[in-house]
Enzyme design. Structure first.
Site, short mmCIF file in Angstrom:
data_model
loop_
_atom_site.label_atom_id
_atom_site.label_comp_id
_atom_site.label_asym_id
_atom_site.label_seq_id
_atom_site.Cartn_x
_atom_site.Cartn_y
_atom_site.Cartn_z
N TRP A 73 0.89 -1.16 0.00
CA TRP A 73 0.00 0.00 0.00
C TRP A 73 0.93 1.21 0.00
CZ3 TRP A 73 -1.47 4.13 3.30
CH2 TRP A 73 -2.75 4.66 3.05
N GLY A 100 5.58 -0.75 7.19
CA GLY A 100 5.90 0.34 8.13
C GLY A 100 6.64 1.45 7.42
N GLU A 476 -16.83 5.48 1.89
CA GLU A 476 -15.85 4.41 1.67
C GLU A 476 -16.15 3.58 0.44
OE1 GLU A 476 -14.13 2.19 5.53
OE2 GLU A 476 -16.29 2.42 5.58
#
Ligand code: G6P
Length: 591
Positions: A73, A100, A476
């Protein structure tokens, strides 16, 4: 957010398993993917942008027993094959997947560039195999090189690394989740979430922050990254099964999970009286109770404020987890923070917990995922027992969270049994409500309003957070501009947005505020609004009436469910995939 999969062991279909494992992590949200596997003494890599759904792992590789894989992502750098993971060092002997953000990556990248390293991507992650490469020049040991590399990172990370000269997978985490799965006949999995390997094993070990694991598939060594000391970890059997994590005959996870609410609300109520009373005591005795969460879980917290105020006459404060640290001045060692999270991994929530703990306060969590970071870092935990929630748009987790918060409010007022009775009756009403005719009716409404540019939702009291949650759901999955307001605030601005035909959803109950909200509905109608009433009773102000059960204090639980279905149907009517909403991720492990 990014998903990680790793396997080493006796199986020969490692790449196929990795592809299937990554597909099981799709719900986390991603825009590209990749795998690296070891064949002879070489690392093969396959990376693509877009979805992994149509890929058959068998066609990618032959027999192999060691693999790492990743769904990305995008954070640093766009959605390109070069930016997809795994990343490699220059001679392609080291491959790494990373979740991360390495905050000091620019400084480390400059240092590596000065030493002649060339980078092919814009990611922070690509520096990792290059740093390991540098460390290997001074230590011949791969695991040791990974350890030393991790010591240089600032930020949150989970990494899994492999090397052509090592038979092992090395994994390390600080801030982002990594879970180890152990298969009975031998073989270890490493993933960012258990659905990746649930089909193969339910025996897990959780890596904690600052820990690393090295496995060759036969045994595993877990140690402290900073000191190198071995850490002994319990093996835990997780309760969820692989079947629960599938969508079965449903077209999408979202509608499956909406329908799961026929049973999941009752499961959320299945809490031990003793535990609920202990937690109620903790709230009663706390000097300052705070509620915090993100997104939909944050809306559950806001409704919790009303439950605690109206049912238990208890004052609590809510702050979105990303804002919570700014209120640290109000925390004392006797304070209590209640966090709500489906995944138990949301970075902002973990940070809020850290802030509370630093002040000596206790943390109570209401989570869905057993063994998640938030579950394990809390002083007390209540699980909502919703079962796996895979759709990005949270549905059954929300109603489970609302049920638990309402039960706590009843317990504070001395009525756990009464709370359970109310909620079990509500669960039965939900079962009746969610019948096929009801869904067809909501689909017809969706067809009627699908081309609207804007959509507004109003609610009062505990229906106000549900109005905001309705907006989240519609934004969404259907990407229609939707906003939720406190009904009484309409006349202070939002009413200026209403035009002829603008759909306005009115969330109501049969409580004392009904006349107020009906009066607000009439004001909207007078400005041309197309009024969709969600209420136990019809009213002439409604152009369309969506009937819901009269659930008393549990009204927000039943009111939000038809809006979830409506949002789902709106997404379909607008040609969107409700399980893959644009730009969104299920588990937000970055700040
Ligand atoms: C993301 C998800 C939402 C969820 C929020 C908080 O934004 O898309 O559905 O409500 O994170 O997640 P959590 O796992 O903490 O409930």
């Amino acid at each position: 957010m990014c998903g990680i999969f790793g396997y080493v062991g006796p199986r020969k279909d490692a790449v196929e398993m990795a592809v299937e494992g990554l597909k099981s992590l799709e719900y986390r949200g991603y825009d590209s993917w990749g795998v690296a596997w070891k064949e002879s003494q070489f690392l093969n890599v396959h990376k693509e942008t877009g979805k992994i759904s149509g890929i058959d792992g068998k066609t990618l590789a032959g027999e192999c027993s060691l693999v790492i894989g990743h769904t990305r992502w995008a954070t640093h750098g766009g959605v390109t094959v070069a930016n997809a993971h795994p990343h490699l060092n220059a001679d392609r002997t080291i491959a790494v997947v990373h979740n991360g953000i390495i905050e000091n990556y620019q400084e480390l990248r400059d240092e590596l560039k000065a030493k002649g390293h060339v980078f092919l991507s814009q990611t922070d992650s690509e520096i990792i195999p290059h740093l390991i490469d540098e460390e290997l020049k001074t230590t011949g040991d791969f695991a040791h090189a990974v350890r030393r590399t991790c010591l240089r990172f600032q930020g949150r990370y989970a990494i899994v690394a492999v090397h052509t000269k090592s038979e092992s997978i090395v994994a390390a985490r600080t801030g982002s989740p990594l879970i180890i799965g152990k298969e009975k006949g031998g073989g270890y999995f490493i993933a960012s979430d258990t659905p990746a390997f649930l089909k193969h094993t339910r025996t897990v070990q959780y890596l904690d922050d600052g820990e690393m694991a090295v496995t060759d598939g036969r045994s595993i060594l877990i140690s402290d990254i900073a000191t190198g000391e071995e850490r002994l970890k319990r093996e835990i059997e997780i309760r969820w099964t692989a079947d629960e994590a599938q969508k079965g005959d449903f077209a999408h996870f979202m509608i499956k999970e909406i329908m799961d609410q026929k049973e999941s609300v009752a499961r959320a109520v299945n809490q031990s009286d003793e535990e609920i009373l202990t937690l109620a005591d903790a709230i009663r005795n706390a000097k300052g109770t705070f509620l915090s969460g993100c997104g939909t879980a944050g809306m559950a917290c806001r409704a919790g404020e009303y439950f605690l105020s109206i049912v238990a006459h208890k004052h609590v404060n809510f702050a979105p987890a990303s804002e919570f640290k700014l209120f640290h001045g109000f925390l004392q060692p006797e304070s209590l923070l209640i966090v709500v999270s489906q995944s138990g991994e949301t970075a902002d929530v973990l940070e809020a917990m850290q802030v509370a703990k630093s002040a000596g306060a206790k943390v109570l969590s209401i989570v869905n995922v057993q063994g998640s970071s938030i579950d394990r870092a809390s002083d007390y935990t209540l699980r909502i027992n919703a079962g796996p929630e895979r759709a990005v748009a949270s549905t059954k987790a929300l109603t489970g969270q609302l049920a638990v918060l309402l039960l706590i409010a009843y317990a504070l007022d001395g009525g756990v049994a009464q709370g359970k009775k109310v909620l079990l009756e509500t669960a039965a009403q939900i079962n009746d409500m969610l019948n096929p005719r009801y869904v067809v009716f909501l689909k017809e409404i969706a067809e009627r309003i699908k081309d609207s540019k804007d959509l507004y939702i109003i609610g009062k009291g505990w229906n106000y957070p549900m109005a905001m949650e309705s907006a989240i759901k519609i934004q969404e999955v259907s990407n229609i501009h939707a906003e939720g307001f406190a009904a009484g605030e309409l006349k202070h601005g939002p009413i200026g947005l209403v035009e002829e035909g603008t759909p306005c959803i009115v969330l109501a109950g049969s409580d004392e505020v009904l006349p107020d909200i009906i009066s607000n509905a009439v004001q909207l109608k007078a400005r041309g609004g197309f009024i969709i009433g969600v209420s136990p009773v019809n009213n002439e102000a409604f152009d369309v009436w969506i009937k819901v059960p009269d659930a008393g204090t549990a009204q927000p639980i039943v009111n939000i469910i038809p809006v979830q279905v409506l949002a789902y149907e709106l997404a379909l009517a607008r040609g969107k995939d409700p399980d893959m909403p644009r730009n969104l991720a299920k588990s937000v492990t970055v700040k």
